[in-house]
Motif scaffolding. Structure first.
Motif, mmCIF file in Angstrom:
data_model
loop_
_atom_site.group_PDB
_atom_site.id
_atom_site.type_symbol
_atom_site.label_atom_id
_atom_site.label_comp_id
_atom_site.label_asym_id
_atom_site.label_seq_id
_atom_site.Cartn_x
_atom_site.Cartn_y
_atom_site.Cartn_z
ATOM 1 N N TYR A 36 30.073 51.273 68.738
ATOM 2 C CA TYR A 36 29.109 50.290 69.219
ATOM 3 C C TYR A 36 29.576 49.209 69.795
ATOM 4 N N PHE A 128 23.519 39.947 60.493
ATOM 5 C CA PHE A 128 23.664 40.512 59.203
ATOM 6 C C PHE A 128 24.225 39.986 58.191
ATOM 7 N N THR A 130 26.965 39.163 57.202
ATOM 8 C CA THR A 130 28.071 39.962 56.261
ATOM 9 C C THR A 130 29.400 39.576 57.303
ATOM 10 N N SER A 132 31.596 41.872 56.620
ATOM 11 C CA SER A 132 32.090 43.215 56.699
ATOM 12 C C SER A 132 32.420 43.757 58.261
ATOM 13 N N LEU A 133 31.704 43.196 58.916
ATOM 14 C CA LEU A 133 31.746 43.559 60.459
ATOM 15 C C LEU A 133 32.936 43.141 60.901
ATOM 16 N N TRP A 135 36.089 43.969 60.920
ATOM 17 C CA TRP A 135 36.960 44.974 61.152
ATOM 18 C C TRP A 135 36.665 45.373 62.726
ATOM 19 N N TYR A 136 35.468 45.279 63.102
ATOM 20 C CA TYR A 136 35.388 45.541 64.654
ATOM 21 C C TYR A 136 36.042 44.907 65.472
ATOM 22 N N VAL A 138 39.132 44.032 65.337
ATOM 23 C CA VAL A 138 40.595 44.605 65.768
ATOM 24 C C VAL A 138 40.351 45.562 66.713
ATOM 25 N N TRP A 141 38.965 44.126 70.268
ATOM 26 C CA TRP A 141 39.933 42.918 70.550
ATOM 27 C C TRP A 141 40.731 43.704 71.802
ATOM 28 N N PHE A 142 41.149 44.825 71.493
ATOM 29 C CA PHE A 142 41.950 45.600 72.546
ATOM 30 C C PHE A 142 41.171 46.400 73.540
ATOM 31 N N PHE B 23 46.283 40.626 64.013
ATOM 32 C CA PHE B 23 44.932 41.179 63.438
ATOM 33 C C PHE B 23 45.046 42.373 62.883
ATOM 34 N N PHE B 27 44.352 43.241 58.861
ATOM 35 C CA PHE B 27 43.499 44.279 58.753
ATOM 36 C C PHE B 27 44.055 45.407 58.087
ATOM 37 N N LEU B 87 23.853 56.149 67.928
ATOM 38 C CA LEU B 87 25.270 55.502 67.800
ATOM 39 C C LEU B 87 25.952 55.721 66.545
ATOM 40 N N MET B 91 29.964 56.658 65.261
ATOM 41 C CA MET B 91 30.564 55.465 64.803
ATOM 42 C C MET B 91 31.858 55.969 63.925
ATOM 43 N N GLY B 98 34.640 48.098 52.824
ATOM 44 C CA GLY B 98 34.114 47.043 53.758
ATOM 45 C C GLY B 98 33.822 47.890 55.090
ATOM 46 N N GLU B 111 27.832 51.675 53.357
ATOM 47 C CA GLU B 111 29.015 50.819 53.379
ATOM 48 C C GLU B 111 29.951 51.460 52.238
ATOM 49 N N LYS B 124 23.934 41.605 53.131
ATOM 50 C CA LYS B 124 23.434 41.565 54.533
ATOM 51 C C LYS B 124 22.024 42.203 54.785
ATOM 52 N N ALA B 127 18.780 40.542 56.785
ATOM 53 C CA ALA B 127 18.497 40.138 58.195
ATOM 54 C C ALA B 127 17.827 41.542 58.953
#
Lengths: 171, 133
Positions: A36, A128, A130, A132-133, A135-136, A138, A141-142, B23, B27, B87, B91, B98, B111, B124, B127
């Motif tokens: 996404y 949201f 949070t 926890s998003l 991680w997107y 990473v 970024w690329f 990063f 991670f 979508l 994913m 997480g 999650e 979360k 929202a």
């Protein structure tokens, strides 16, 4: 003065329309939906044009107006928030880099790509509520770097061709 | 274009790639394989499933929306969904703490969480439920 104003309006109109068409065209290609928010950002070529062939103010304005229109027409309130944040952040960063005069268009575009994604994720994290998003970041970024390189290359090649169009109408 | 020397650009790009690598490193080092999957619909925790138990679970989203979650070999992914954009199905798979799969139209959030983890962390969905479209 009047003549210059209407020329400006016409130029803005052409740029915004072009950016919108590129946005739409890109949306037709399903390639970029692995994750996404991952996309090429083809419309940003126009942002580069405006930045290099016009001025910073025009570039930011054209970018924002295009984002607004595209989101209203094809998107949701949420996508508008994402795109505005991304567009604003990347626009500012690109303007700063370009203004420094030390970087080529490709690099400016890379920065734009990265910060556009960062802006989007920040908004998503705020909406949201949070972390926890994160991680997107990473991944995006690329992909932002990659998209930036492609758009930057396209932009540099085409900019020279467009120089004539912009020089013929001064502002 | 007036600029001749690429030095600044190379430095910038190298720096950016380096930051990206950092990063990624952070991670991946911080990750733990999750133990369970929480399924939230419109901000409410509907179900908690164990990642170690293979299963296919149909999630009831908002407005008759449905999402099919598959858990297999310690991973979870969205098999199919009734939403128009699909979508969430693209994913990918999730298995670490997480990580999440989100379906906005159906207001579904899946999650990965710890054993010990509970509702305190996942604040979360409010929202999402507030959705203003």
């Amino acid at each position: 003065m009047r003549q210059q104003n209407s020329q400006m309006v016409a130029k803005y109109g052409v740029m915004i329309a072009l950016a919108m068409v590129l946005s739409y065209v890109e949306a037709q290609i399903p390639l970029f939906y692995a994750f996404y928010g991952m996309k090429l950002g083809l419309a940003n070529v126009v942002t580069l044009f405006a930045l290099y062939l016009m001025d910073i103010k025009s570039a930011l304005l054209i970018n924002m107006i295009r984002i607004l229109l595209v989101s209203i027409l094809f998107g949701t309130a949420l996508s508008l928030a994402y795109s505005l944040a991304g567009g604003l952040l990347s626009g500012i960063v690109m303007a700063l880099l370009k203004k420094s005069g030390k970087f080529h268009m490709v690099t400016v575009s890379v920065a734009g790509g990265i910060f556009h994604n960062i802006g989007q994720i920040l908004v998503a994290m705020a909406v949201f509520e949070t972390a926890s998003l994160a991680w997107y970041v990473v991944i995006l970024w690329f992909t932002g770097i990659g998209a930036g390189v492609v758009i930057g290359l396209i932009g540099s090649v085409l900019c020279k061709r467009l120089q004539g169009f912009f020089n013929s109408v001064s502002h | 274009m007036q600029i001749k020397r690429w030095k600044a650009d190379v430095l910038f790009l190298a720096g950016v790639l380096l930051i990206g690598a950092v990063f990624a490193l952070i991670f991946f080092l911080c990750q733990k394989e999750g133990a369970r999957v929480q399924i939230w619909v419109a901000g409410e925790l509907m179900e908690t499933l164990d990642l170690s138990e293979d299963c296919t679970y149909q999630i009831q989203g908002v407005k008759e929306g449905t999402n099919v979650l598959v858990i297999q070999d310690g991973e979870a992914w969205m098999q199919e969904a009734s939403c128009p954009d699909g979508l969430c199905v693209n994913m990918g798979t999730i298995k670490r703490n997480g990580q999440s799969i989100i379906c906005l139209p159906n207001q579904v959030v899946v999650e990965v969480v710890d054993q010990a983890d509970s509702l305190e962390d996942s604040s979360k969905p409010d929202a999402v439920a507030g959705g203003r479209e």
